[in-house]
Write an enzyme that holds these catalytic residues in place. Structure first.
Site, PDB file in Angstrom:
ATOM      1  N   LYS A  13       1.147  -3.085  -5.844  1.00  0.00           N
ATOM      2  CA  LYS A  13      -0.244  -3.137  -5.483  1.00  0.00           C
ATOM      3  C   LYS A  13      -0.697  -3.510  -6.871  1.00  0.00           C
ATOM      4  CE  LYS A  13      -0.978   1.230  -4.402  1.00  0.00           C
ATOM      5  NZ  LYS A  13       0.471   1.625  -4.314  1.00  0.00           N
ATOM      6  N   ARG A  88      -6.821   6.069   0.999  1.00  0.00           N
ATOM      7  CA  ARG A  88      -5.222   6.526   0.985  1.00  0.00           C
ATOM      8  C   ARG A  88      -5.268   7.706   2.157  1.00  0.00           C
ATOM      9  NH1 ARG A  88      -3.620   5.192  -4.674  1.00  0.00           N
ATOM     10  NH2 ARG A  88      -1.216   5.871  -4.909  1.00  0.00           N
ATOM     11  N   ARG A 127       9.161   1.280 -14.072  1.00  0.00           N
ATOM     12  CA  ARG A 127       7.735   1.026 -14.371  1.00  0.00           C
ATOM     13  C   ARG A 127       7.201   1.305 -15.906  1.00  0.00           C
ATOM     14  NH1 ARG A 127       3.112   1.589 -10.378  1.00  0.00           N
ATOM     15  NH2 ARG A 127       3.917   3.597 -10.201  1.00  0.00           N
ATOM     16  N   ARG A 160       4.498   6.242 -17.290  1.00  0.00           N
ATOM     17  CA  ARG A 160       3.398   7.276 -16.737  1.00  0.00           C
ATOM     18  C   ARG A 160       4.265   8.444 -16.489  1.00  0.00           C
ATOM     19  NH1 ARG A 160       0.721   4.183 -11.866  1.00  0.00           N
ATOM     20  NH2 ARG A 160       1.054   6.088 -10.948  1.00  0.00           N
ATOM     21  N   ARG A 171       5.566  11.603  -4.347  1.00  0.00           N
ATOM     22  CA  ARG A 171       4.392  10.470  -4.030  1.00  0.00           C
ATOM     23  C   ARG A 171       4.857   9.697  -2.629  1.00  0.00           C
ATOM     24  NH1 ARG A 171       4.473   7.865  -9.506  1.00  0.00           N
ATOM     25  NH2 ARG A 171       2.928   6.558  -8.524  1.00  0.00           N
TER      26      ARG A 171
HETATM   27  P1  ADP Z   1       0.650   3.981  -7.422  1.00  0.00           P
HETATM   28  O1  ADP Z   1       0.361   2.644  -8.093  1.00  0.00           O
HETATM   29  O2  ADP Z   1       1.939   4.335  -7.908  1.00  0.00           O
HETATM   30  O3  ADP Z   1       0.551   4.063  -6.057  1.00  0.00           O
HETATM   31  P2  ADP Z   1      -1.844   4.775  -8.440  1.00  0.00           P
HETATM   32  O4  ADP Z   1      -1.938   4.583 -10.012  1.00  0.00           O
HETATM   33  O5  ADP Z   1      -2.562   4.242  -7.440  1.00  0.00           O
HETATM   34  O6  ADP Z   1      -0.224   4.937  -8.031  1.00  0.00           O
HETATM   35  O7  ADP Z   1      -2.308   6.403  -8.322  1.00  0.00           O
HETATM   36  C1  ADP Z   1      -1.672   7.708  -9.163  1.00  0.00           C
HETATM   37  C2  ADP Z   1      -2.060   8.837  -8.683  1.00  0.00           C
HETATM   38  O8  ADP Z   1      -3.699   8.973  -8.722  1.00  0.00           O
HETATM   39  C3  ADP Z   1      -2.113   9.090  -7.189  1.00  0.00           C
HETATM   40  O9  ADP Z   1      -0.617   9.617  -6.892  1.00  0.00           O
HETATM   41  C4  ADP Z   1      -2.975  10.300  -6.796  1.00  0.00           C
HETATM   42  O10 ADP Z   1      -2.491  11.546  -7.314  1.00  0.00           O
HETATM   43  C5  ADP Z   1      -4.244   9.751  -7.650  1.00  0.00           C
HETATM   44  N1  ADP Z   1      -5.002   8.957  -6.778  1.00  0.00           N
HETATM   45  C6  ADP Z   1      -5.249   7.523  -6.775  1.00  0.00           C
HETATM   46  N2  ADP Z   1      -5.873   7.048  -5.961  1.00  0.00           N
HETATM   47  C7  ADP Z   1      -6.175   7.990  -5.141  1.00  0.00           C
HETATM   48  C8  ADP Z   1      -6.764   8.128  -3.929  1.00  0.00           C
HETATM   49  N3  ADP Z   1      -7.492   6.917  -3.245  1.00  0.00           N
HETATM   50  N4  ADP Z   1      -6.750   9.238  -3.240  1.00  0.00           N
HETATM   51  C9  ADP Z   1      -6.382  10.332  -3.590  1.00  0.00           C
HETATM   52  N5  ADP Z   1      -5.597  10.393  -4.967  1.00  0.00           N
HETATM   53  C10 ADP Z   1      -5.459   8.994  -5.787  1.00  0.00           C
HETATM   54  P1  ADP Z   2       1.974  -0.146  -7.321  1.00  0.00           P
HETATM   55  O1  ADP Z   2       0.681  -0.225  -7.987  1.00  0.00           O
HETATM   56  O2  ADP Z   2       2.002  -0.579  -5.881  1.00  0.00           O
HETATM   57  O3  ADP Z   2       2.454   1.240  -7.644  1.00  0.00           O
HETATM   58  P2  ADP Z   2       3.191  -1.877  -9.487  1.00  0.00           P
HETATM   59  O4  ADP Z   2       2.373  -3.025  -9.327  1.00  0.00           O
HETATM   60  O5  ADP Z   2       2.737  -0.914 -10.542  1.00  0.00           O
HETATM   61  O6  ADP Z   2       3.149  -1.088  -8.167  1.00  0.00           O
HETATM   62  O7  ADP Z   2       4.576  -2.125  -9.540  1.00  0.00           O
HETATM   63  C1  ADP Z   2       5.587  -1.060  -9.696  1.00  0.00           C
HETATM   64  C2  ADP Z   2       6.879  -1.818 -10.596  1.00  0.00           C
HETATM   65  O8  ADP Z   2       7.614  -2.667 -10.060  1.00  0.00           O
HETATM   66  C3  ADP Z   2       6.157  -2.177 -12.037  1.00  0.00           C
HETATM   67  O9  ADP Z   2       6.986  -1.911 -12.967  1.00  0.00           O
HETATM   68  C4  ADP Z   2       6.292  -3.776 -11.527  1.00  0.00           C
HETATM   69  O10 ADP Z   2       6.395  -4.444 -12.785  1.00  0.00           O
HETATM   70  C5  ADP Z   2       7.381  -3.856 -10.729  1.00  0.00           C
HETATM   71  N1  ADP Z   2       7.219  -4.974  -9.671  1.00  0.00           N
HETATM   72  C6  ADP Z   2       5.924  -5.334  -9.256  1.00  0.00           C
HETATM   73  N2  ADP Z   2       5.997  -6.223  -8.103  1.00  0.00           N
HETATM   74  C7  ADP Z   2       7.496  -6.408  -8.248  1.00  0.00           C
HETATM   75  C8  ADP Z   2       8.180  -7.246  -7.559  1.00  0.00           C
HETATM   76  N3  ADP Z   2       7.978  -8.182  -6.584  1.00  0.00           N
HETATM   77  N4  ADP Z   2       9.505  -7.562  -7.792  1.00  0.00           N
HETATM   78  C9  ADP Z   2      10.029  -6.753  -8.901  1.00  0.00           C
HETATM   79  N5  ADP Z   2       9.437  -5.762  -9.509  1.00  0.00           N
HETATM   80  C10 ADP Z   2       8.256  -5.806  -9.161  1.00  0.00           C
END
Ligand code: ADP
Ligand code: ADP
Ligand code: ZN
Length: 217
Positions: A13, A88, A127, A160, A171
């Site tokens: 994302k 979410r 990541r 992270r 998660r």
């Molecule tokens: P990821 O990219 O791995 O999905 P995020 O950076 O979006 O993780 O979110 C990290 C953490 O922040 C989540 O595991 C949750 O604890 C909190 N968080 C982020 N967005 C939300 C939301 N919309 N509602 C509740 N918790 C959230």
């Molecule tokens: P999210 O916000 O959904 O948690 P991220 O954008 O942070 O996901 O991506 C999670 C991890 O996967 C990061 O280390 C990123 O560099 C890697 N990544 C993202 N998209 C791809 C892809 N299409 N192929 C391989 N690795 C990816």
């Protein structure tokens, strides 16, 4: 363009959101980034969010909704925005509908990034993020040019706290339970576009922009 990007943790994302925001010249609003920024600054919000984030749990709806509300009324959201990681839960989606209704707005599309569980774990555990500017890397799939140093700002590239494997697994469970129902929620409103997130980064981006279009049709 008023967009939401959703998908399980590690789906890509954030990576795609940066590119989409640039493509459509809209602000990228990531609730996860907002919490991490607050934590770095040691604000009460940051400390509260950390309690949940460290356990792989969602921050309570009312906390998140307030933050997003305050953000969406800012001037730069007038012509569109991209929400990343929000909503979410169904309660958050309902709240978002109400906020947008009050502003006489609606969403144009909800992009859902689909990735298999094994791939998610690999992605999230590998990541790495820049402690300075938040840029995202992956040890294998998208490494920074110099190990441990950000390409964008030369900041330190770190892991992270919540990207340890056991927290990632939690998660994903939370996603399946609380966030997955949103797919049906947006499908039934005709807003959902599902994208295969297992291709490489550039290909996923092309598939997204093709599905979202120019916004003028
Ligand atoms: P990821 O990219 O791995 O999905 P995020 O950076 O979006 O993780 O979110 C990290 C953490 O922040 C989540 O595991 C949750 O604890 C909190 N968080 C982020 N967005 C939300 C939301 N919309 N509602 C509740 N918790 C959230
Ligand atoms: P999210 O916000 O959904 O948690 P991220 O954008 O942070 O996901 O991506 C999670 C991890 O996967 C990061 O280390 C990123 O560099 C890697 N990544 C993202 N998209 C791809 C892809 N299409 N192929 C391989 N690795 C990816
Ligand atoms: Zn950086």
């Amino acid at each position: 363009m008023r967009l939401v990007i959703m998908g399980p943790p590690g789906a890509g994302k954030g990576t795609q959101a940066v590119m989409i925001a640039e493509e459509y010249s809209i602000p990228h609003i990531s609730t996860g980034d907002i919490f991490r920024k607050n934590l770095k600054e040691g604000t009460p919000l940051g400390l509260k969010a950390k309690e949940y984030m460290d356990k792989g749990l969602l921050v309570p709806d009312e906390v998140v909704v307030e933050i997003v509300k305050d953000r969406l009324v800012k001037d730069d959201c007038k012509d569109g925005f991209l929400l990343d990681g929000f909503p979410r839960t169904v309660a958050q989606a309902n709240a978002l509908d109400h906020v947008l209704e009050d502003m006489n707005m609606g969403l144009d599309k909800v992009i859902n990034i689909d990735v298999d569980k094994d791939v998610l774990i690999q992605r999230a555990v590998g990541r790495r993020v820049c402690a300075g500017c938040g840029a995202t890397y992956h040890v294998r799939f998208n490494p920074s040019k110099k190990v441990g140093e950000c390409d964008v700002c030369a900041g330190k590239v770190i892991q992270r706290d919540d990207d340890r494997e056991e927290t990632v697994v939690k998660r994903i469970e939370v996603y399946l339970e609380q966030t997955l129902p949103l797919i049906q929620y947006y499908k039934s409103r005709g807003l959902l576009v599902s994208i295969n997130g297992e291709h490489e980064i550039q290909r996923v981006f092309e598939d997204i922009t093709r599905a979202v279009g120019s916004g003028s049709e």
